[in-house]
Enzyme design. Structure first.
Site, PDB file in Angstrom:
ATOM      1  N   HIS A  53       0.665  -1.306  -0.163  1.00 59.28           N
ATOM      2  CA  HIS A  53      -0.083  -0.100   0.070  1.00 59.28           C
ATOM      3  C   HIS A  53       0.931   1.277  -0.022  1.00 59.28           C
ATOM      4  CE1 HIS A  53      -3.517   2.314   1.571  1.00 59.28           C
ATOM      5  NE2 HIS A  53      -2.560   3.144   1.927  1.00 59.28           N
ATOM      6  N   GLU A  54       1.690   1.432   0.933  1.00 59.60           N
ATOM      7  CA  GLU A  54       2.762   2.377   1.072  1.00 59.60           C
ATOM      8  C   GLU A  54       3.740   2.465  -0.135  1.00 59.60           C
ATOM      9  OE1 GLU A  54       2.280   4.751   3.136  1.00 59.60           O
ATOM     10  OE2 GLU A  54       0.800   3.660   4.493  1.00 59.60           O
ATOM     11  N   HIS A  57       1.848   4.400  -2.867  1.00 60.60           N
ATOM     12  CA  HIS A  57       1.998   5.582  -2.805  1.00 60.60           C
ATOM     13  C   HIS A  57       3.111   6.202  -3.397  1.00 60.60           C
ATOM     14  CE1 HIS A  57      -1.867   5.784  -0.988  1.00 60.60           C
ATOM     15  NE2 HIS A  57      -1.472   5.493   0.328  1.00 60.60           N
TER      16      HIS A  57
END
Length: 191
Positions: A53-54, A57
């Site tokens: 997820h990170e 980004h």
């Protein structure tokens, strides 16, 4: 080329282990011995979902020409540990910090949607894997499905600090489609 500083790798690793640990603790019914046994499973399911997820980004921000780096938030990790003690997890382990010239609303929305879309994709992959993997591996895949669908849904809540607020400001229809997918996956996993 995407680069990770030594501090960023440390922050990701620490955040991943703490998040996996608190989820293992809660999933085990707050039993320390069971937590230790469950930890590899939560590293794979929760930790993988969190890290990817990170990174999503970060990669999206870099794609748009920004400098981006994950940094842990000690207070958020402490909050996760404290809430786990009470039998639930509220985790805010850190975030990808983005620096550069002004970030336009649409670019910020695209950077923000990357994380939840990653969790939605992981949920679907884990769901498909659960249907073909035997026994305990199928259960691990179902856990990965449930956790990642929930992570997507939680992050799409449209409040200021979460991804959902930035996505909603950018494009309410895209937010609605992503939130509906995450909601459907999350509540389908409960049955």
């Amino acid at each position: 080329m995407v680069r990770f500083s030594r501090g960023e790798l440390r922050d990701i690793l620490v955040s991943m282990i703490v998040i996996a640990g608190v989820f293992a603790y809660v999933f085990s019914g707050r039993n320390i011995q069971a937590t230790v046994i469950l930890l590899p499973v939560t590293v794979l399911t929760v930790g993988l979902g969190f890290v990817l997820h990170e990174i999503a980004h970060k990669l999206t921000a870099i794609h748009y020409g920004f400098w981006a780096e994950y940094r842990l938030w000690v207070e958020g990790l402490i909050l996760a540990v404290v809430t786990a003690y009470f039998g639930f997890v509220f985790a805010a382990p850190g975030a990808v910090y983005i620096h550069g010239n002004y970030i336009e609303r649409d670019v910020n929305g695209k950077i923000s949607i990357a994380g939840p879309l990653t969790n939605i994709a992981l949920a679907i992959i884990f769901l498909m894997a659960s249907s073909v993997l035997p026994g305990p591996l199928g259960y691990v895949a179902m856990l990965g499905y449930a956790v990642n669908s929930f992570l997507a849904l939680f992050n799409l809540i449209p409040i200021a600090v979460l991804d959902g607020a930035k996505v909603f400001r950018w494009n309410p229809l895209i937010w609605l489609a992503a939130a509906a997918a995450a909601f459907t996956l999350t509540f389908n996993s409960m049955f």
